[in-house]
Design an enzyme around this catalytic site. Structure first.
Site, PDB file in Angstrom:
ATOM      1  N   SER A 160      21.608  -2.990  17.689  1.00 20.26           N
ATOM      2  CA  SER A 160      22.981  -2.467  17.602  1.00 20.26           C
ATOM      3  C   SER A 160      22.963  -0.965  17.391  1.00 20.26           C
ATOM      4  CB  SER A 160      23.718  -3.125  16.445  1.00 20.26           C
ATOM      5  OG  SER A 160      23.224  -2.664  15.219  1.00 20.26           O
ATOM      6  N   GLY A 199      51.813  12.521   5.984  1.00 19.13           N
ATOM      7  CA  GLY A 199      51.224  11.194   6.173  1.00 19.13           C
ATOM      8  C   GLY A 199      51.019  10.492   4.843  1.00 19.13           C
ATOM      9  N   ARG A 203      55.660   9.650 -15.755  1.00 21.76           N
ATOM     10  CA  ARG A 203      55.362   9.322 -17.166  1.00 21.76           C
ATOM     11  C   ARG A 203      55.047  10.586 -17.972  1.00 21.76           C
ATOM     12  NH1 ARG A 203      53.391   3.391 -16.987  1.00 21.76           N
ATOM     13  NH2 ARG A 203      55.369   2.524 -16.288  1.00 21.76           N
ATOM     14  N   GLU A 247      24.138   5.770  14.163  1.00 21.38           N
ATOM     15  CA  GLU A 247      23.041   6.394  14.910  1.00 21.38           C
ATOM     16  C   GLU A 247      23.369   7.846  15.238  1.00 21.38           C
ATOM     17  OE1 GLU A 247      23.593   3.132  15.107  1.00 21.38           O
ATOM     18  OE2 GLU A 247      21.564   2.791  14.378  1.00 21.38           O
ATOM     19  N   GLY A 275      41.303  11.871  10.660  1.00 24.18           N
ATOM     20  CA  GLY A 275      40.863  13.096   9.997  1.00 24.18           C
ATOM     21  C   GLY A 275      41.563  14.341  10.508  1.00 24.18           C
ATOM     22  N   ARG A 276      42.532  14.142  11.396  1.00 24.16           N
ATOM     23  CA  ARG A 276      43.210  15.301  12.018  1.00 24.16           C
ATOM     24  C   ARG A 276      42.173  16.293  12.557  1.00 24.16           C
ATOM     25  NH1 ARG A 276      49.292  16.213  10.613  1.00 24.16           N
ATOM     26  NH2 ARG A 276      48.743  17.767   9.078  1.00 24.16           N
ATOM     27  N   GLY A 284      49.836  16.857   1.946  1.00 23.42           N
ATOM     28  CA  GLY A 284      48.687  17.560   2.515  1.00 23.42           C
ATOM     29  C   GLY A 284      49.024  18.972   2.949  1.00 23.42           C
ATOM     30  N   ILE A 299      44.469  11.517   3.310  1.00 18.10           N
ATOM     31  CA  ILE A 299      43.168  10.849   3.536  1.00 18.10           C
ATOM     32  C   ILE A 299      42.157  11.798   4.156  1.00 18.10           C
ATOM     33  CG2 ILE A 299      44.198   8.544   3.773  1.00 18.10           C
ATOM     34  CD1 ILE A 299      43.605   8.806   6.836  1.00 18.10           C
ATOM     35  N   LYS A 330      13.751   1.527  20.426  1.00 22.97           N
ATOM     36  CA  LYS A 330      14.119   0.721  21.599  1.00 22.97           C
ATOM     37  C   LYS A 330      14.435  -0.726  21.191  1.00 22.97           C
ATOM     38  CE  LYS A 330      13.633   4.053  24.552  1.00 22.97           C
ATOM     39  NZ  LYS A 330      13.966   5.050  23.533  1.00 22.97           N
TER      40      LYS A 330
HETATM   41  P1  ATP Z   1      48.784  14.705   6.236  1.00 28.23           P
HETATM   42  O1  ATP Z   1      47.734  15.772   6.373  1.00 28.23           O
HETATM   43  O2  ATP Z   1      48.340  13.586   5.390  1.00 28.23           O
HETATM   44  O3  ATP Z   1      49.394  14.281   7.533  1.00 28.23           O
HETATM   45  P2  ATP Z   1      50.743  16.763   5.638  1.00 28.23           P
HETATM   46  O4  ATP Z   1      51.394  17.161   4.384  1.00 28.23           O
HETATM   47  O5  ATP Z   1      49.794  17.750   6.245  1.00 28.23           O
HETATM   48  O6  ATP Z   1      50.017  15.368   5.404  1.00 28.23           O
HETATM   49  P3  ATP Z   1      52.648  17.263   7.797  1.00 28.23           P
HETATM   50  O7  ATP Z   1      53.428  16.292   8.593  1.00 28.23           O
HETATM   51  O8  ATP Z   1      51.750  18.191   8.513  1.00 28.23           O
HETATM   52  O9  ATP Z   1      51.854  16.382   6.721  1.00 28.23           O
HETATM   53  O10 ATP Z   1      53.666  18.142   6.940  1.00 28.23           O
HETATM   54  C1  ATP Z   1      54.676  17.541   6.154  1.00 28.23           C
HETATM   55  C2  ATP Z   1      55.966  18.281   6.311  1.00 28.23           C
HETATM   56  O11 ATP Z   1      55.851  19.611   5.778  1.00 28.23           O
HETATM   57  C3  ATP Z   1      56.464  18.514   7.738  1.00 28.23           C
HETATM   58  O12 ATP Z   1      57.058  17.369   8.303  1.00 28.23           O
HETATM   59  C4  ATP Z   1      57.483  19.630   7.509  1.00 28.23           C
HETATM   60  O13 ATP Z   1      58.709  19.116   7.037  1.00 28.23           O
HETATM   61  C5  ATP Z   1      56.827  20.444   6.386  1.00 28.23           C
HETATM   62  N1  ATP Z   1      56.217  21.634   7.007  1.00 28.23           N
HETATM   63  C6  ATP Z   1      55.044  21.733   7.655  1.00 28.23           C
HETATM   64  N2  ATP Z   1      54.853  22.968   8.141  1.00 28.23           N
HETATM   65  C7  ATP Z   1      55.954  23.704   7.790  1.00 28.23           C
HETATM   66  C8  ATP Z   1      56.375  25.053   7.995  1.00 28.23           C
HETATM   67  N3  ATP Z   1      55.637  25.929   8.674  1.00 28.23           N
HETATM   68  N4  ATP Z   1      57.579  25.448   7.478  1.00 28.23           N
HETATM   69  C9  ATP Z   1      58.338  24.585   6.788  1.00 28.23           C
HETATM   70  N5  ATP Z   1      57.996  23.277   6.584  1.00 28.23           N
HETATM   71  C10 ATP Z   1      56.825  22.839   7.062  1.00 28.23           C
END
Ligand code: ATP
Length: 325
Positions: free
Chosen positions: A218, A14, A28, A191, A174-175, A105, A130, A214
């Site tokens: 909002s 992401g 750089r 709240e 936040g997944r 991530g 994020i 009470k």
């Molecule tokens: P965010 O948390 O911001 O979404 P992320 O790095 O966790 O970022 P993902 O889509 O979960 O995003 O992973 C990115 C890519 O990493 C996947 O599309 C895939 O190509 C690769 N990947 C994830 N898991 C595996 C795995 N078990 N083996 C090989 N590649 C993987």
């Protein structure tokens, strides 16, 4: 250990604000140390397809303040297969790339861990998501910008909530992690906060709403997207059923949380870990994420960085309880 001459850099998973600042820092720094640097477009997918471009000082000019990623990003199912990873490796060899910096991530580092076991290429990662859901760094690049985007939006929602005497259930990203909801909930004076790390007890939410003032017109309930009770719509349904007299609305903030100019914090973090990542490769580090812990650069094996879950500070939950009276 072979001398590193050409570093490949890519963004993956992401997108997050600060990815461009991280690319700029890597490019750089590599040039500063007289190395070549190659941009790999669309993450692992571009590696498999051979989408490589040489980078120079100018190719990262005027991007530190921009959201998104100039290298583009992707999710790649092909990289999850040995055949896909073989193609990726062959393209790295073809383009004489002898080290990698992955910006992403936990999924990105899971892929990096697998790749590092199969092929002999030094690789380090920059924490950029994020969600702030990685071990081995106090904050991930993009988190600070995202939480500021959230509170900006919730402040606006509060204006409407206040004017119309409404209760808003606001769902944030936040997944699997409630860190965005928890921090922004405190900052926006919510709240109640509902996160996956604590068992959702709808009765406790009702109790909280009953105990609230009470005369308070909002109310905001923050909900994390991965929340087990079914997210904002399901919670909203139950609240409406219990309190038919409340004017209850649901707001899903969605993808605005990923975009926009990175905050100063995110730009500085991206710059620090970007410089440190190149230096780490030159010093012989591999298969590690470069983060910042207690204001110092730290190195965490991919394996440990992706270990869920980042703990929730219980004091934060107590703070919500005390301050939402
Ligand atoms: P965010 O948390 O911001 O979404 P992320 O790095 O966790 O970022 P993902 O889509 O979960 O995003 O992973 C990115 C890519 O990493 C996947 O599309 C895939 O190509 C690769 N990947 C994830 N898991 C595996 C795995 N078990 N083996 C090989 N590649 C993987």
């Amino acid at each position: 250990m072979a001398q590193i001459k050409n570093i490949g850099v890519f963004t993956s998973g992401g997108d997050a604000p600060g990815m461009n600042a991280a690319i700029r820092a890597v490019v750089r720094t590599a040039l500063y140390y007289d190395l070549q640097v190659t941009g790999i477009r669309r993450g692992y997918e571009g590696m498999i397809n051979g989408e490589m471009i040489p980078m120079d000082r100018k190719s990262v000019g005027n991007i530190i303040q921009r959201g998104g990623t100039i290298l583009k990003t992707a999710r790649s199912d092909a990289f999850k297969t040995p055949e896909g990873r073989k193609k990726a490796y062959d393209h790295l060899v073809e383009h004489k790339i002898d080290a990698l910096i992955a910006i992403g991530g936990d999924g990105t580092f899971t892929g990096a861990k697998v790749f590092g076991k199969e092929y002999d290429i030094p690789m380090v990662g920059l924490p950029c998501t994020i969600d702030n859901d990685l071990q081995g760094t106090d904050f991930t690049i993009g988190y600070d910008t995202a939480i500021n985007t959230v509170i900006d939006a919730v402040d606006k929602i509060r204006d409407t909530a206040e004017s119309h005497d409404r209760l808003f259930i606001v769902e944030v990203m936040g997944r699997d992690s409630g860190l965005i909801a928890l921090r922004t909930g405190i900052a926006a004076g919510a709240e109640a906060i509902i996160i996956p790390e604590t068992k959702t007890d709808i009765m406790a939410l009702f109790d909280r709403l009953d105990r609230g003032r009470k005369d308070k017109s909002s109310k905001i309930v923050m909900v994390a997207e991965a929340e087990e009770a079914g997210g904002a719509f399901e919670i909203g349904r139950q609240v409406k059923e219990k309190y038919p007299n409340y004017d209850t609305r649901i707001s899903i903030l969605g993808h605005i949380q990923r975009g926009g100019r990175p905050s100063c914090m995110d730009r500085v973090l991206a710059s620090r870990v970007g410089v440190a990542a190149v230096e780490a490769l030159l010093a012989g580090h591999r298969n590690e994420m470069v983060g910042v812990v207690h204001n110092e650069i730290s190195y965490t094996p991919f394996e440990s960085a992706i270990k869920h879950h980042v703990d929730i500070n219980p004091n934060f939950l107590k703070i919500v309880e005390i301050l939402s009276l």
